[in-house]
Design a protein around this motif. Structure first.
Motif, short mmCIF file in Angstrom:
data_model
loop_
_atom_site.label_atom_id
_atom_site.label_comp_id
_atom_site.label_asym_id
_atom_site.label_seq_id
_atom_site.Cartn_x
_atom_site.Cartn_y
_atom_site.Cartn_z
N SER A 322 0.85 -1.19 0.00
CA SER A 322 0.00 0.00 0.00
C SER A 322 0.89 1.24 0.00
O SER A 322 1.78 1.37 0.83
N ILE A 323 0.64 2.16 -0.93
CA ILE A 323 1.46 3.36 -1.06
C ILE A 323 0.60 4.60 -0.83
O ILE A 323 -0.26 4.93 -1.65
N VAL A 324 0.85 5.30 0.27
CA VAL A 324 0.18 6.58 0.51
C VAL A 324 1.17 7.72 0.66
O VAL A 324 0.77 8.88 0.74
N GLY A 325 2.49 7.42 0.74
CA GLY A 325 3.49 8.47 0.65
C GLY A 325 3.45 9.05 -0.76
O GLY A 325 3.26 8.33 -1.74
N VAL A 326 3.63 10.35 -0.87
CA VAL A 326 3.45 11.03 -2.16
C VAL A 326 4.59 10.72 -3.11
O VAL A 326 5.76 10.83 -2.76
N TYR A 327 4.23 10.35 -4.34
CA TYR A 327 5.19 10.19 -5.43
C TYR A 327 4.77 11.11 -6.57
O TYR A 327 3.58 11.31 -6.81
N ALA A 328 5.77 11.67 -7.27
CA ALA A 328 5.47 12.74 -8.22
C ALA A 328 5.66 12.36 -9.68
O ALA A 328 4.92 12.84 -10.54
N GLY A 329 6.67 11.51 -9.97
CA GLY A 329 6.98 11.28 -11.38
C GLY A 329 7.52 9.90 -11.67
O GLY A 329 6.83 8.90 -11.51
N PHE A 330 8.81 9.84 -12.02
CA PHE A 330 9.39 8.62 -12.55
C PHE A 330 10.50 8.09 -11.64
O PHE A 330 11.19 8.85 -10.98
N THR A 331 10.67 6.77 -11.65
CA THR A 331 11.68 6.13 -10.81
C THR A 331 12.51 5.15 -11.63
O THR A 331 12.01 4.57 -12.61
N ASN A 332 13.75 4.96 -11.23
CA ASN A 332 14.65 4.00 -11.87
C ASN A 332 14.86 2.78 -10.98
O ASN A 332 14.61 2.83 -9.78
N HIS A 333 15.35 1.71 -11.59
CA HIS A 333 15.78 0.51 -10.86
C HIS A 333 14.63 -0.14 -10.09
O HIS A 333 14.84 -0.77 -9.05
N PHE A 334 13.43 -0.01 -10.57
CA PHE A 334 12.27 -0.60 -9.90
C PHE A 334 12.27 -2.11 -10.12
O PHE A 334 12.37 -2.58 -11.25
N ASN A 335 12.13 -2.86 -9.04
CA ASN A 335 12.26 -4.32 -9.11
C ASN A 335 10.94 -4.96 -9.54
O ASN A 335 10.29 -5.66 -8.78
N ILE A 336 10.60 -4.74 -10.79
CA ILE A 336 9.33 -5.26 -11.29
C ILE A 336 9.35 -6.78 -11.40
O ILE A 336 8.31 -7.45 -11.29
#
Length: 412
Positions: A322-336
């Motif tokens: 669950s993600i409720v911390g604010v995120y704004a745009g793009f991320t790298n190295h995401f462990n999909i």
């Protein structure tokens, strides 16, 4: 009323230029000032004007404070957690009258669009005209008080007066004789904490890990306990915040990531499986490694993926994130890869406060929930810049700051 008949999203707000009020204004990176601003006026028939009696500094405000949120203009009035007394209402407002004590929610719904009718108030299609956000996300969130042009550039509530659009939708009446602190956090952080447990489907017997021992993280632990979680584990690197949280949440367990490796520790604590639910209550401007610090500085990404990856590798197979911390745009190295192979579920979103606040008010009234547990500092409004500094710098034992305009007016 069809959404096409609703008031223009781009209408310029009106002000009484002959009257000024004190307000907290953003002036640049780590710079907020107490400024004289014109008092807002009824601009649309659905508006209400509130005399603010209490307003809070939110962790999301710190993203603005450090200039990590795009779309800010020098002089913007901050604040999206506030309450007060209704001073005036537009002719189309039916649920409120002058003298009512009310809480304002941070997310601005219209009540009539496709999304509001489905309870997705924070996804309102009407109240946010931002073309920039639409280009980034393919759509828009609702408008939000005291945030950037990305969310409509609405004036905030860290001020003596505030205008609330669509008042019948975006205000909650509370008892006039109640202490402000009892209900103030219904404006954002308590519904956000509950939303975190809803997104994570926290239920009886779950083990829940929460990243972030700030106000939302602590209240998410409080809500998880109220929903019957068996174990609650909080992850942070600030010892004073972890100690504060354990003093408020019976049975809370902690992991200080400055001292221990999070994934290995959580696995050990849970018999090798990991928690059932992982809640992210931190947000996007905190980097833990030089890799992400450099990439964000060079604008190769806007948001680090480190905590999200910790959650993905730490939670049990088939677990919920669950993600409720604010995120704004793009991320790298995401462990999909790990996310997919472990059959995880991930949900996030800005909180539809209106969906929860009536039920949460009832839980407060019954004593099941006590959001005041996170409050550490109450300051006059004109000490708002100091409140921002100690909250951002994590000094003076600061967990949550409330600002009172009337203390300033009284010279306290």
């Amino acid at each position: 009323m069809a959404s096409s008949d609703l008031p223009s999203r781009t209408v310029k707000p009106k002000h009484d230029e002959s009257r000024t009020m004190k307000a907290i204004a953003w002036m640049g990176k780590k710079s907020v000032h107490v400024s004289d601003k014109p008092v807002p006026l009824i601009t649309d028939p659905h508006d209400a004007i509130i005399k603010v009696t209490a307003t809070a500094i939110c962790g999301s405000d710190l993203h603005i404070f450090v200039n990590a949120m795009p779309g800010m203009t020098k002089g913007d009035i901050l604040g999206h957690e506030f309450m007060g007394i209704v001073q005036e209402v537009g002719p189309e407002v039916t649920k409120f009258k002058p003298g009512d004590k009310v809480v304002a929610c941070f997310d601005l719904g219209c009540g009539q669009c496709f999304y509001c009718k489905r309870g997705l108030w924070s996804c309102c299609q009407v109240t946010n005209p931002s073309k920039e956000q639409e280009a980034m996300y393919g759509d828009r969130t609702a408008g939000m008080h005291g945030y950037s042009a990305m969310t409509g550039a609405y004036e905030g509530g860290q001020a003596e007066y505030a205008r609330v659009i669509f008042a019948d939708v975006n205000l909650l009446k509370v008892p006039n004789d109640a202490a402000d602190e009892k209900y103030l956090f219904l404006s954002d952080i308590l519904p956000t904490a509950w939303h975190a447990t809803e997104l994570g489907e926290v239920s009886e017997g779950d083990t829940v890990a929460i990243w972030g021992a700030g106000p939302v993280g602590i209240l998410a632990a409080h809500c998880a306990a109220a929903r019957g979680a068996k174990r609650i584990i909080m992850v942070d690197n600030q010892t004073y915040r972890l100690d504060f949280a354990t003093s408020k949440i019976p049975g809370l367990e902690t992991v200080n990531f400055g001292e221990k490796k999070v994934m290995e520790t959580l696995k050990e604590m849970t018999g090798g499986h990991g928690p059932d639910v992982a809640i992210e209550a931190v947000g996007f401007h905190y980097c833990k490694s030089w890799t992400h610090a450099i990439e964000t500085a060079l604008m190769l990404e806007t948001d680090p993926s480190e905590m999200l990856n910790e959650m993905i590798v730490s939670v049990r197979k088939g677990g919920r994130i669950s993600i409720v911390g604010v995120y704004a745009g793009f991320t790298n190295h995401f462990n999909i890869g790990a996310f997919m192979e472990k059959q995880l579920t991930m949900r996030g979103g800005q909180t539809p406060v209106q969906k929860y606040w009536h039920d949460l008010k009832t839980l407060i009234d019954k004593g099941v929930l006590d959001p005041t547990m996170v409050l550490t500092h109450t300051l006059p409004l004109d000490q708002g810049p100091e409140g921002y500094k100690i909250f951002n710098d994590k000094t003076d034992g600061c967990v949550k700051v409330v600002l009172k305009p009337q203390l300033m007016a009284a010279g306290a």
